[in-house]
Design a protein around this motif. Structure first.
Motif, PDB file in Angstrom:
ATOM      1  N   PHE A  40       0.874  -1.169   0.000  1.00 47.24           N
ATOM      2  CA  PHE A  40       0.000   0.000   0.000  1.00 47.24           C
ATOM      3  C   PHE A  40       0.908   1.214   0.000  1.00 47.24           C
ATOM      4  CE2 PHE A  40      -3.842  -2.331   0.871  1.00 47.24           C
ATOM      5  CZ  PHE A  40      -3.445  -3.411   1.666  1.00 47.24           C
ATOM      6  N   THR A  47      -2.500   9.070   6.761  1.00 45.70           N
ATOM      7  CA  THR A  47      -3.319   8.014   6.148  1.00 45.70           C
ATOM      8  C   THR A  47      -2.602   6.678   6.246  1.00 45.70           C
ATOM      9  OG1 THR A  47      -4.096   9.703   4.597  1.00 45.70           O
ATOM     10  CG2 THR A  47      -4.590   7.396   4.047  1.00 45.70           C
ATOM     11  N   ARG A 103      -3.152   5.435   9.828  1.00 41.68           N
ATOM     12  CA  ARG A 103      -4.540   5.029  10.100  1.00 41.68           C
ATOM     13  C   ARG A 103      -4.851   3.694   9.429  1.00 41.68           C
ATOM     14  NH1 ARG A 103      -6.745   7.942  13.413  1.00 41.68           N
ATOM     15  NH2 ARG A 103      -8.487   6.498  13.457  1.00 41.68           N
ATOM     16  N   ASN A 104      -4.313   3.502   8.250  1.00 40.55           N
ATOM     17  CA  ASN A 104      -4.531   2.217   7.567  1.00 40.55           C
ATOM     18  C   ASN A 104      -3.745   1.091   8.224  1.00 40.55           C
ATOM     19  OD1 ASN A 104      -6.100   2.348   4.712  1.00 40.55           O
ATOM     20  ND2 ASN A 104      -5.225   4.337   5.211  1.00 40.55           N
ATOM     21  N   GLY A 151      -5.573   0.167  11.230  1.00 47.68           N
ATOM     22  CA  GLY A 151      -6.788  -0.566  10.833  1.00 47.68           C
ATOM     23  C   GLY A 151      -6.498  -2.025  10.548  1.00 47.68           C
ATOM     24  N   PHE A 208       3.623  -1.170   3.912  1.00 48.69           N
ATOM     25  CA  PHE A 208       2.995   0.150   4.025  1.00 48.69           C
ATOM     26  C   PHE A 208       4.100   1.154   3.734  1.00 48.69           C
ATOM     27  CE2 PHE A 208      -1.308  -0.302   5.858  1.00 48.69           C
ATOM     28  CZ  PHE A 208      -1.328  -1.695   5.962  1.00 48.69           C
TER      29      PHE A 208
END
Ligand code: 6PG
Length: 231
Positions: free
Chosen positions: A10, A17, A20-21, A24, A229
Motif C-alpha cells: 500500500f 493516512t 490510520r490504515n 486498521g 505500508f
C-alpha cells in the motif's frame, strides 16, 4: 535463502493516512485472532517508524480488548531496559504503560547473550501457539527497514542471516559496534502476517529496487509474503 519480490504493498502520500490504515489492519487481525483463540500475539520493532502507530493505538484504546494482546519484540539492543536505546524502554514509554496488554521483553542486557536468546525462544515456545512444525506462530510481526535494507536486527553481512534453526539469536553489528538480539528468519517467516512499514525516499528506493532484482541484496528480501505500508 530465496529472494522475495514485494508481495503486497500500500503506497501513501500522506503519513497520517498510512498510519490510520496500518492501525486498521493490525486491529482487524487482532480482533479476528481474539475472536478465534481469545488472544492476539504480535512482535514489534524498534526505531521511530512504529511511534506514530503507538500514538494512534492510545487514542483508539477502546477498539480492542488489550488484555488479550501478547506483545513481543522483533529485536532488542543489548542495553539495560531503561537505556535510551532500549526498544522495550521506548515501547514502554510510548505504549505499554498506557494499555493493559501483556508483554515479554528480551533480556538483551544479559552478558550471556546466547542464554538470553535461548530464554526468549523458550518464552515464545511457551506462550505463543505452535505451528504443526512446532514453531511459535505470531499473528503479526511489525517490521521496519533501515537504509541498508536491514529489518529487525537482520543486518547485511551478518551470520544471523544464515540461521535456519534458532528462532532468536544474538548478532554483533560491526558498523554500529554493538550487540543485539533478534528474531531470525525462521521465527519471523512463521508468522501469519509480516507487516513492513517504511517512510522516506531512500527506503522507497529500496522497496522499488527489490521488485526488479534477482539477487538477494538486502536482508528485507528474506521476509516471506510481506505486506508493505510505504510512505
Ligand atoms: C531497531 C529496529 C530496526 C528498525 C529499522 C528502521 O531495533 O532499530 O528493530 O530494525 O526497524 O532500523 O528504523 P526506523 O523506523 O527508525 O527508520
Amino acid at each position: 535463502m530465496s529472494k522475495n519480490t514485494v508481495d503486497f504493498a500500500f503506497l501513501f502520500e500522506d503519513e497520517r493516512t498510512l498510519y490510520r490504515n496500518l492501525l486498521g489492519l493490525i486491529l482487524e487481525i487482532a480482533q479476528e485472532a481474539i475472536a478465534e483463540k481469545d488472544a492476539f500475539y504480535w512482535a514489534i520493532s524498534g526505531g521511530s517508524t512504529p511511534l506514530p502507530l503507538f500514538d494512534l493505538m492510545k487514542v483508539e484504546k477502546d477498539s480492542l480488548d488489550w488484555s488479550k494482546v501478547y506483545t513481543f519484540w522483533a529485536d532488542e539492543r543489548c542495553v539495560a531496559p531503561d537505556h535510551e536505546d532500549s526498544n522495550f524502554g521506548t515501547a514502554h514509554k510510548k505504549l505499554l504503560q498506557y494499555l493493559p496488554l501483556h508483554y515479554f521483553r528480551m533480556e538483551a542486557e544479559l552478558q550471556e547473550r546466547d542464554q538470553a536468546a535461548e530464554n526468549y525462544e523458550q518464552i515464545l515456545q511457551k506462550i505463543v501457539p505452535l505451528t504443526d512444525e512446532g514453531k511459535p506462530q505470531l499473528d503479526v510481526v511489525l517490521l521496519g527497514m533501515g537504509g541498508d535494507g536491514h529489518t529487525a536486527s537482520l543486518f547485511p553481512d551478518t551470520s544471523v542471516l544464515e540461521e535456519t534453526t534458532k528462532l532468536v539469536a544474538p548478532v554483533y553489528v560491526e558498523k554500529l559496534d554493538s550487540w543485539r538480539l533478534t528474531l531470525t528468519y525462521p521465527m519471523i517467516n512463521a508468522a501469519k502476517h509480516k507487516v513492513v512499514a517504511i517512510k522516506g525516499k531512500g527506503k522507497r528506493a529500496i522497496f522499488e529496487e527489490i521488485q526488479t532484482i534477482e539477487a538477494m541484496k538486502y536482508p528485507i528480501q528474506g521476509i516471506d509474503e510481506a505486506v508493505w505500508f510505504v510512505g
